[in-house]
Structure formats: structure tokens, C-alpha cells
Motif scaffolding. Structure first.
Motif: not given
Length: 507
Positions: A401-422
């Protein structure tokens, strides 16, 4: 047309007044701050921009009392605001939460520029107390000794469009010797199941797809209403709510963790394969001194049952190192328990005195250097286990599930972040299709670090959700990303799913 005589004093607050809330402590405090925001906005205040740092008409401190230096931190922050208040006529400062419940008149004595002091049981009075302080030009101190109304009935400004906390109880009936929370939050009071489910259904109708059931001792739910299986029944009822994709809960107590709860977790598809269960110590002697009503064998037995029923469950915990009287052998037992339990992660704390708790007066206080050395050994062991457990995820295909503001380096790495079911944190490459917080992306895990997973290949699929629609609608209406509650401790809550309390005083 409303008659002016029928309006509450809070309704007359000038709509241009801004507010800022600073929150310290556990998830209960953070959720209370959502309610304080809702109350203030309902009374006509507007939220100050992120980073206002005291540059608001009203600054509210929602405090925690479980850390040894909690009062020093509060008074330091209050001191920094004093000259700002002198320069800004009409500025108001309010202090609420557990430290306010505990210290009461002391706050106004030490910081006479504070306008309002309110407790954990009467947060709904904040707007009225602010207005009364303004009119009477003197501090208002109002501390209720018992809960006036269940706080979930209050207006709430949710910090996330797609994930939400839902309180199922307040207070705690335990008497752990290191914890002052029961004295400040009171005895456990349970909400009616129908009220809880009605709130969840209303949230889902607004687009929320993940909820976290919240309680000081969440799986003791039912003790106040006389039903020992009330919590497992509640989990199963959540499974019947259409559109609710993920259900979590925090924090349970091992004493109340029964087989019917494990069965409900395993048999209810939207209850996530995740468990945060505080250990505190692996030593039976220390657990007895803590007044924790379980022992190492009981704790590990619960873990074994959970893993048998839910093989991919990620289990996390809280541990206190250096509790009064802890011997080297006691600490060795904690290390043994950690090796046996193989936690996905652990929130580890060095014991420090909590004023007002029995443990603060116990003999056998451990020297700081000894506590530090044991703490470092425990952290190194857990780091090793966390990494090994994360490596077992490599090659698995997970719905994130895509999250907002969890990946502090997402901008630099061109990635997104989120949480797995666990609840493991996953970083992944941006898909070609647009994705929003609350949407679900299916990825294959290719790399593991101790505290996160990485999916380097292209996403297998992207599923746009009603939660993503809700996030998009909220941000379009606001014209900008809403500011988050300012936390005094590491970030623990929504928009990302809640992993655990950040203080060891609860659960």
C-alpha cells in the motif's frame, strides 16, 4: 438563523486565528491530537503552516509523562515561546495530555505565561477554556478526574485520507511498576462494539481502507463489558465490512492474548499478518518485579501458536534494558528470548526512572554504563535477526500500500514507499502508471536491509483504490499537502500503518 445567545463561546473565535499542535509520546497522544485539531477547526481556527515553530495564535502541547525528562522538555519548549508571546498580544499557549494530568498547577507556577492546562479526560473543553482565558485574562486550569465522554465522539481531523486509528477503549487496569499511564488515563473503559463498527463503516465510506484498532491494552477489550471474547468477535466483525482492506491493532498484552484471538487473526482475511506484542523482559524474575503477569515460557508459547496459524506473520516487540535489580543472568534470559522469538523488529529502551512509578523507588538501580553496554548488545543482536528475517522476504511477491512521506530518500532515488501486509517498509521503483497514497502496487522483493525491503524491478501491477481517490480529493480541495502533527518522538502513526508505541509505558 442561529441566535447569538445559543452559540458557545468557542464559536465566536475569529476565523483567522491559527493553531499549532506539538505532540509527544505514544499513539494515544497522537490520536488525541487529531481530535484537538478537529475541535479547534470546528471552533473556527485554521491550521498554521508546517514548520510554524510557534508562529501561531494558539500553540498546544499534548504531553507525555512516561519519560524521565518529559517535564524538562516541556518547560524548555515553553521557555522558548515566552518571548514570542510577549511580542504577540493575544497569542495563547495550552498544555494538555498526561503531564498536564499529573502536574496540574505546577505548570502555571513554573510557566505563568501558559493560558490553559487541561487533562487527558477533558480534551473536549479546549476551545471553551481558550476563550475563557482570553475573556478573563487569567490562566484556566481544568483537570477532570474521570472520563467525561468517550473521545471518539469529538470532532477529529484525520491526518490521513486512507489510514485511520479507531479507539476501542481508553485507560488500563494493569499495574506495571514502570508505567504511570493507568494513573493518568484511568481504568479501562470500553466502547460499545456497535459504536466502533459504525465509526469504521463511516471511515470506509469516506475512502479509508486501513484501520488500526487502538487501546492502551487493546486485547483486554471486553473486560469492561463482561465478554472475554469481545476482541476476537470485533476482529471478525471488521472482516465483514465491505471495502475495508487492512485491519491492524496495537498494543496487546500477553496476559490477554487468547487462542480465540489467534484464530480470528488467521481466519479473517483483512486482519493483517502482523503482531506487536511487548515483551519488556525475558527474565521471569524481572517480569515479576515489573508486575507483568506472564513469564518467558508463556510469551514464547504465544509466538509459537501465532506462527503455526499465520506462517508469514511479522512479530515485533518492546524491550526495557536495565530495569532495577536486573542481573547479567536476567539480561542473558532476555537475549535468549529474542533469539527464540526472532522478532522482525524491536523497540528497545534503556530504563530510566518515571517519577510517580513504584520502579523509581526500587533498590538495585543499574549504573548507566552497565545499562548502555547491555543495550548495545541487545540492539546488535536484534539488528542481526531483523536482517536475517528480512532476507527471507527476497523473492516474495507482495502487495504494497503506497504511503505518503515514509521514504525520506524517495525524491533522490526516484522511488516510492509503502507497507507490505505484515507492515514491513518497502521501497520500489515508480511504476509507469500514476500511483497515489492509498493505491496498491504488486512488486517482487529483490533486496533486504535490516529495516526495509527493496523491489528493484518493474511493478507487477497497480491497483487504483477508493483510498487513493480520497487522498486525491483531499489534496485537490486543500490545494496543498496538509501539514502533519508535529511529533516529539520518532514518527509512529498515520499516514503509514502504526508499527508500535514509541514509549514502553503502554502494553
Amino acid at each position: 438563523m442561529t441566535n447569538s445567545s445559543d452559540r458557545s463561546p468557542a464559536a465566536d473565535v475569529q476565523r483567522s486565528k491559527s493553531y499549532e499542535i506539538r505532540t509527544y509520546g505514544c499513539q494515544m497522544n497522537v490520536h488525541d491530537s487529531e481530535r484537538l485539531s478537529g475541535l479547534l477547526e470546528d471552533a473556527g481556527y485554521v491550521r498554521a503552516p508546517a514548520g510554524a515553530d510557534g508562529d501561531a495564535d494558539v500553540v498546544v502541547f499534548n504531553t507525555c509523562a512516561v519519560r524521565e525528562n518529559a517535564d524538562n522538555k516541556l518547560y524548555g519548549n515553553l521557555g522558548r515561546l515566552a518571548p514570542m508571546k510577549t511580542k504577540r498580544p493575544g497569542m495563547q499557549i495550552a498544555v494538555g495530555g498526561c503531564l498536564a494530568q499529573k502536574d496540574r498547577d505546577t505548570i502555571v507556577t513554573r510557566a505563568p505565561w501558559v493560558d490553559v492546562v487541561f487533562g487527558t479526560h477533558n480534551i473536549g473543553k479546549l476551545p471553551v477554556l481558550l476563550e475563557r482565558a482570553r475573556i478573563q485574562e487569567e490562566a484556566q486550569v481544568e483537570i477532570a478526574e474521570s472520563l467525561e465522554a468517550f473521545p471518539s465522539t469529538l470532532p477529529t481531523r484525520r491526518e490521513s485520507a486512507y489510514a485511520a486509528w479507531v479507539s476501542i477503549s481508553v485507560g488500563c487496569n494493569n499495574t506495571c511498576t514502570f508505567c504511570i499511564v493507568p494513573a493518568l488515563r484511568g481504568k479501562e473503559k470500553d466502547r460499545r462494539p456497535g459504536d466502533i463498527l459504525a465509526e469504521i463503516e463511516a471511515l470506509v465510506a469516506e475512502g479509508v481502507c486501513e484501520i488500526t484498532l487502538l487501546g492502551q491494552n487493546v486485547n483486554a477489550y471486553g473486560s469492561d463489558i463482561g465478554d472475554r471474547e469481545a476482541f476476537s468477535k470485533l476482529l471478525r466483525a471488521c472482516g465483514r465490512i465491505e471495502g475495508l482492506e487492512r485491519v491492524r491493532f496495537t498494543s496487546p498484552h500477553p496476559r490477554d492474548f487468547t487462542d480465540d484471538v489467534i484464530a480470528a487473526m488467521a481466519e479473517t482475511p483483512n486482519v493483517m499478518p502482523q503482531l506487536h506484542m511487548p515483551l519488556q523482559s525475558g527474565s521471569d524474575a524481572v517480569l515479576k518485579a515489573m508486575r507483568r503477569s506472564y513469564r518467558q515460557e508463556r510469551f514464547l508459547g504465544i509466538i509459537e501458536k501465532v506462527r503455526a496459524a499465520i506462517p508469514h506473520a511479522a512479530i515485533s516487540t518492546d524491550i526495557i534494558v536495565g530495569f532495577p535489580g536486573e542481573t547479567e543472568e536476567d539480561f542473558v534470559q532476555t537475549m535468549h528470548t529474542v533469539r527464540e522469538a526472532r522478532f522482525a523488529n524491536a523497540f528497545t529502551f534503556q530504563y530510566s526512572k518515571r517519577p510517580g512509578t513504584p520502579a523509581a523507588e526500587m533498590d538495585g538501580q543499574i549504573p548507566k554504563a552497565v545499562v548502555q553496554e547491555r543495550y548495545m548488545r541487545l540492539v546488535a543482536l536484534q539488528e542481526e535477526i531483523s536482517w536475517e528475517e528480512n532476507k527471507r522476504q527476497v523473492g516474495r511477491t507482495l502487495e504494497v500500500m503506497v504511503a505518503e512521506g515514509e521514504g525520506r530518500k524517495d525524491g533522490a532515488t526516484h522511488r516510492l514507499s509503502g507497507r507490505a501486509p505484515d507492515n514491513r517498509l518497502v521501497h520500489f521503483g515508480k511504476p509507469e502508471d500514476e500511483v497515489r497514497p492509498g493505491d496498491v502496487v504488486t512488486v517482487e522483493i529483490t533486496y533486504a536491509a535490516p529495516h526495509h525491503l527493496l523491489a528493484e524491478g518493474p511493478a507487477r501491477s497497480v491497483r487504483r483504490t477508493r483510498a487513493g481517490d480520497a487522498w486525491e480529493k483531499r489534496n485537490a480541495a486543500a490545494g496543498a499537502k496538509p501539514a502533519g502533527v508535529m511529533l516529539g518522538l520518532p514518527k509512529i502513526g498515520v499516514p503509514e500503518p502504526l508499527p508500535a508505541a514509541t514509549t514502553p509505558g503502554c502494553g
